[in-house]
Design a protein around this motif. Structure first.
Motif, PDB file in Angstrom:
ATOM      1  N   LYS A 238       0.838  -1.193   0.000  1.00  0.00           N
ATOM      2  CA  LYS A 238       0.000   0.000   0.000  1.00  0.00           C
ATOM      3  C   LYS A 238       0.879   1.252   0.000  1.00  0.00           C
ATOM      4  O   LYS A 238       1.872   1.322   0.730  1.00  0.00           O
ATOM      5  CB  LYS A 238      -0.899   0.012   1.245  1.00  0.00           C
ATOM      6  N   ARG A 239       0.514   2.229  -0.803  1.00  0.00           N
ATOM      7  CA  ARG A 239       1.283   3.475  -0.890  1.00  0.00           C
ATOM      8  C   ARG A 239       0.628   4.556  -0.037  1.00  0.00           C
ATOM      9  O   ARG A 239      -0.588   4.763  -0.124  1.00  0.00           O
ATOM     10  CB  ARG A 239       1.378   3.940  -2.348  1.00  0.00           C
ATOM     11  N   VAL A 240       1.431   5.231   0.776  1.00  0.00           N
ATOM     12  CA  VAL A 240       0.925   6.337   1.590  1.00  0.00           C
ATOM     13  C   VAL A 240       1.803   7.563   1.356  1.00  0.00           C
ATOM     14  O   VAL A 240       2.994   7.459   1.064  1.00  0.00           O
ATOM     15  CB  VAL A 240       0.889   5.988   3.097  1.00  0.00           C
TER      16      VAL A 240
ATOM     17  N   ASP B 170     -11.319   9.128  11.948  1.00  0.00           N
ATOM     18  CA  ASP B 170     -12.282  10.062  11.344  1.00  0.00           C
ATOM     19  C   ASP B 170     -11.978  11.454  11.899  1.00  0.00           C
ATOM     20  O   ASP B 170     -11.094  12.143  11.410  1.00  0.00           O
ATOM     21  CB  ASP B 170     -13.708   9.600  11.650  1.00  0.00           C
ATOM     22  N   ARG B 171     -12.701  11.869  12.942  1.00  0.00           N
ATOM     23  CA  ARG B 171     -12.429  13.182  13.554  1.00  0.00           C
ATOM     24  C   ARG B 171     -11.221  13.062  14.469  1.00  0.00           C
ATOM     25  O   ARG B 171     -11.127  12.147  15.278  1.00  0.00           O
ATOM     26  CB  ARG B 171     -13.647  13.660  14.345  1.00  0.00           C
ATOM     27  N   LEU B 172     -10.299  13.997  14.352  1.00  0.00           N
ATOM     28  CA  LEU B 172      -9.065  13.944  15.128  1.00  0.00           C
ATOM     29  C   LEU B 172      -9.301  14.231  16.604  1.00  0.00           C
ATOM     30  O   LEU B 172     -10.123  15.084  16.956  1.00  0.00           O
ATOM     31  CB  LEU B 172      -8.055  14.947  14.585  1.00  0.00           C
ATOM     32  N   GLY B 173      -8.553  13.540  17.457  1.00  0.00           N
ATOM     33  CA  GLY B 173      -8.577  13.800  18.885  1.00  0.00           C
ATOM     34  C   GLY B 173      -7.815  15.073  19.219  1.00  0.00           C
ATOM     35  O   GLY B 173      -7.105  15.643  18.387  1.00  0.00           O
ATOM     36  N   SER B 174      -7.943  15.503  20.453  1.00  0.00           N
ATOM     37  CA  SER B 174      -7.342  16.751  20.908  1.00  0.00           C
ATOM     38  C   SER B 174      -5.822  16.728  20.756  1.00  0.00           C
ATOM     39  O   SER B 174      -5.152  15.790  21.195  1.00  0.00           O
ATOM     40  CB  SER B 174      -7.708  16.981  22.375  1.00  0.00           C
ATOM     41  N   GLY B 175      -5.272  17.765  20.125  1.00  0.00           N
ATOM     42  CA  GLY B 175      -3.833  17.905  19.997  1.00  0.00           C
ATOM     43  C   GLY B 175      -3.199  17.086  18.897  1.00  0.00           C
ATOM     44  O   GLY B 175      -1.979  17.076  18.763  1.00  0.00           O
ATOM     45  N   LEU B 176      -4.005  16.397  18.088  1.00  0.00           N
ATOM     46  CA  LEU B 176      -3.470  15.545  17.035  1.00  0.00           C
ATOM     47  C   LEU B 176      -3.583  16.211  15.667  1.00  0.00           C
ATOM     48  O   LEU B 176      -4.495  17.012  15.433  1.00  0.00           O
ATOM     49  CB  LEU B 176      -4.204  14.202  16.998  1.00  0.00           C
ATOM     50  N   CYS B 177      -2.680  15.854  14.778  1.00  0.00           N
ATOM     51  CA  CYS B 177      -2.761  16.316  13.392  1.00  0.00           C
ATOM     52  C   CYS B 177      -2.486  15.134  12.467  1.00  0.00           C
ATOM     53  O   CYS B 177      -1.937  14.110  12.882  1.00  0.00           O
ATOM     54  CB  CYS B 177      -1.779  17.451  13.135  1.00  0.00           C
ATOM     55  N   VAL B 178      -2.869  15.273  11.213  1.00  0.00           N
ATOM     56  CA  VAL B 178      -2.660  14.213  10.222  1.00  0.00           C
ATOM     57  C   VAL B 178      -1.209  14.230   9.766  1.00  0.00           C
ATOM     58  O   VAL B 178      -0.658  15.279   9.430  1.00  0.00           O
ATOM     59  CB  VAL B 178      -3.591  14.405   9.013  1.00  0.00           C
ATOM     60  N   ALA B 179      -0.582  13.050   9.746  1.00  0.00           N
ATOM     61  CA  ALA B 179       0.813  12.941   9.316  1.00  0.00           C
ATOM     62  C   ALA B 179       0.963  12.174   8.010  1.00  0.00           C
ATOM     63  O   ALA B 179       2.008  12.268   7.361  1.00  0.00           O
ATOM     64  CB  ALA B 179       1.654  12.275  10.402  1.00  0.00           C
ATOM     65  N   ALA B 180      -0.064  11.413   7.610  1.00  0.00           N
ATOM     66  CA  ALA B 180       0.007  10.676   6.342  1.00  0.00           C
ATOM     67  C   ALA B 180      -1.394  10.285   5.908  1.00  0.00           C
ATOM     68  O   ALA B 180      -2.282  10.066   6.737  1.00  0.00           O
ATOM     69  CB  ALA B 180       0.888   9.437   6.479  1.00  0.00           C
TER      70      ALA B 180
ATOM     71  N   ILE C 298      -6.830   8.669   6.324  1.00  0.00           N
ATOM     72  CA  ILE C 298      -5.731   8.970   7.241  1.00  0.00           C
ATOM     73  C   ILE C 298      -4.942   7.695   7.542  1.00  0.00           C
ATOM     74  O   ILE C 298      -5.517   6.666   7.903  1.00  0.00           O
ATOM     75  CB  ILE C 298      -6.272   9.602   8.535  1.00  0.00           C
ATOM     76  N   GLN C 299      -3.617   7.801   7.413  1.00  0.00           N
ATOM     77  CA  GLN C 299      -2.738   6.660   7.647  1.00  0.00           C
ATOM     78  C   GLN C 299      -1.753   6.884   8.788  1.00  0.00           C
ATOM     79  O   GLN C 299      -1.096   5.932   9.220  1.00  0.00           O
ATOM     80  CB  GLN C 299      -1.985   6.322   6.373  1.00  0.00           C
ATOM     81  N   ALA C 300      -1.630   8.121   9.265  1.00  0.00           N
ATOM     82  CA  ALA C 300      -0.774   8.393  10.425  1.00  0.00           C
ATOM     83  C   ALA C 300      -1.227   9.689  11.083  1.00  0.00           C
ATOM     84  O   ALA C 300      -1.706  10.610  10.406  1.00  0.00           O
ATOM     85  CB  ALA C 300       0.692   8.485  10.020  1.00  0.00           C
TER      86      ALA C 300
ATOM     87  N   PRO D 240       3.881  15.287  25.434  1.00  0.00           N
ATOM     88  CA  PRO D 240       4.932  14.345  25.079  1.00  0.00           C
ATOM     89  C   PRO D 240       4.781  13.835  23.652  1.00  0.00           C
ATOM     90  O   PRO D 240       3.729  13.982  23.042  1.00  0.00           O
ATOM     91  CB  PRO D 240       4.723  13.211  26.088  1.00  0.00           C
ATOM     92  N   PHE D 241       5.823  13.199  23.147  1.00  0.00           N
ATOM     93  CA  PHE D 241       5.804  12.626  21.812  1.00  0.00           C
ATOM     94  C   PHE D 241       4.719  11.565  21.708  1.00  0.00           C
ATOM     95  O   PHE D 241       4.593  10.698  22.570  1.00  0.00           O
ATOM     96  CB  PHE D 241       7.172  11.997  21.515  1.00  0.00           C
ATOM     97  N   ALA D 242       3.930  11.618  20.643  1.00  0.00           N
ATOM     98  CA  ALA D 242       2.946  10.574  20.363  1.00  0.00           C
ATOM     99  C   ALA D 242       2.759  10.493  18.855  1.00  0.00           C
ATOM    100  O   ALA D 242       2.548  11.508  18.190  1.00  0.00           O
ATOM    101  CB  ALA D 242       1.612  10.858  21.049  1.00  0.00           C
ATOM    102  N   LEU D 243       2.849   9.285  18.335  1.00  0.00           N
ATOM    103  CA  LEU D 243       2.710   9.024  16.907  1.00  0.00           C
ATOM    104  C   LEU D 243       1.872   7.775  16.731  1.00  0.00           C
ATOM    105  O   LEU D 243       2.067   6.787  17.445  1.00  0.00           O
ATOM    106  CB  LEU D 243       4.098   8.825  16.280  1.00  0.00           C
ATOM    107  N   GLY D 244       0.945   7.805  15.796  1.00  0.00           N
ATOM    108  CA  GLY D 244       0.158   6.631  15.468  1.00  0.00           C
ATOM    109  C   GLY D 244       0.239   6.345  13.980  1.00  0.00           C
ATOM    110  O   GLY D 244       0.010   7.244  13.167  1.00  0.00           O
ATOM    111  N   VAL D 245       0.583   5.114  13.624  1.00  0.00           N
ATOM    112  CA  VAL D 245       0.643   4.727  12.214  1.00  0.00           C
ATOM    113  C   VAL D 245      -0.358   3.604  11.966  1.00  0.00           C
ATOM    114  O   VAL D 245      -0.492   2.689  12.784  1.00  0.00           O
ATOM    115  CB  VAL D 245       2.066   4.296  11.802  1.00  0.00           C
ATOM    116  N   GLN D 246      -1.044   3.674  10.832  1.00  0.00           N
ATOM    117  CA  GLN D 246      -2.103   2.720  10.539  1.00  0.00           C
ATOM    118  C   GLN D 246      -1.543   1.370  10.084  1.00  0.00           C
ATOM    119  O   GLN D 246      -2.240   0.362  10.105  1.00  0.00           O
ATOM    120  CB  GLN D 246      -3.022   3.301   9.459  1.00  0.00           C
ATOM    121  N   TRP D 247      -0.269   1.348   9.707  1.00  0.00           N
ATOM    122  CA  TRP D 247       0.337   0.108   9.237  1.00  0.00           C
ATOM    123  C   TRP D 247       1.104  -0.581  10.376  1.00  0.00           C
ATOM    124  O   TRP D 247       1.044  -0.154  11.534  1.00  0.00           O
ATOM    125  CB  TRP D 247       1.247   0.396   8.046  1.00  0.00           C
TER     126      TRP D 247
END
Length: 237
Positions: A134-136, A164-174, A181-183, A190-197
């Motif tokens: 999959k390409r992101v 879907d709707r972003l949580g508080s303090g989050l932005c789309v990264a991919a 949305i993929q990340a 503090p640092f927080a990152l979420g990746v869909q893969w």
């Protein structure tokens, strides 16, 4: 100096297979992992960072969604992981969310999910494989872009839900080619990152190893009372 200790949440059913893969990636990044499952002790004060791992769908009860009969749910794990994300952010501990974990990061911070993401994003290519097919597209100006670059990334995909709707303090990264949305990431401590893969299945890929290195850099900075985001940026240089 002792390696940072990272808690890794898994399902009780299949976590015994997944944890060794995640722990390998943590070892390559200079940390060590401990497996947490629902029903067992899990205290964020005893670790330097947290990975919320992949697994079953998240119950729509947590974000006001609609129940899909085909979904496999784990309410005990939902409750544990939501609490852990909330406590980690409150305690200043870094968080990495993997697939379901990215979704839980969003939900725990007040966001919502698409239960049937590919029913909404019909232009998104649907794959169900641990192979990078999959390409992101990584969003410019994000911390993920600083870690992995903005060149199109090939990843695996094992999900049916998506942010879907972003949580508080989050932005789309991919996003993928269909706009799904993929990340997601936080741009404040503090640092927080979420990746869909699932980067744990791709330890041979430099850009995927960078994700775990970022978490470990943040965990080490947290332990030493230094800025996590600056430490992550320095580790990416």
């Amino acid at each position: 100096m002792t390696k940072p200790l990272i808690a890794v949440t898994t399902s009780r059913r299949s976590g015994w297979r997944i944890f060794p893969l995640v722990n390998l990636n943590l070892w390559l990044a200079g940390a060590r992992g401990v497996r947490w499952v629902a029903g067992k002790p899990s205290d964020v004060r005893g670790v330097d960072g947290i990975i919320i791992g992949g697994g079953d769908d998240i119950s729509p009860d947590l974000y006001g969604g609609e129940f899909i009969t085909s979904a496999r749910l784990d309410p005990d794990r939902d409750a544990m992981e939501r609490r852990l994300v909330e406590e980690a952010i409150a305690e200043g501990k870094p968080v990495l969310g993997i697939c379901r974990g990215a979704q839980m990061l969003n939900v725990a911070l007040g966001g919502t999910l698409h239960e049937n993401a590919y029913g909404v994003y019909t232009a998104s290519d649907r794959y169900w494989t641990i192979l990078p097919k999959k390409r992101v597209r990584i969003c410019e100006g994000t911390r993920l872009a600083h870690l992995s670059g903005t060149e199109t990334m090939k990843v695996n995909a094992l999900h049916s839900q998506a942010v879907d709707r972003l949580g508080s303090g989050l932005c789309v990264a991919a996003r993928d080619g269909g706009g799904m949305i993929q990340a997601i990431e936080r741009d404040v401590e503090p640092f927080a990152l979420g990746v869909q893969w699932h980067p744990e299945h791709l330890p041979y890929a430099r850009r995927q190893r960078a994700i775990f290195r970022a978490l470990v850099a943040a965990a080490r900075a947290q332990r030493e009372h230094r800025g996590q985001l600056h430490s992550v940026d320095m580790a990416a240089e």
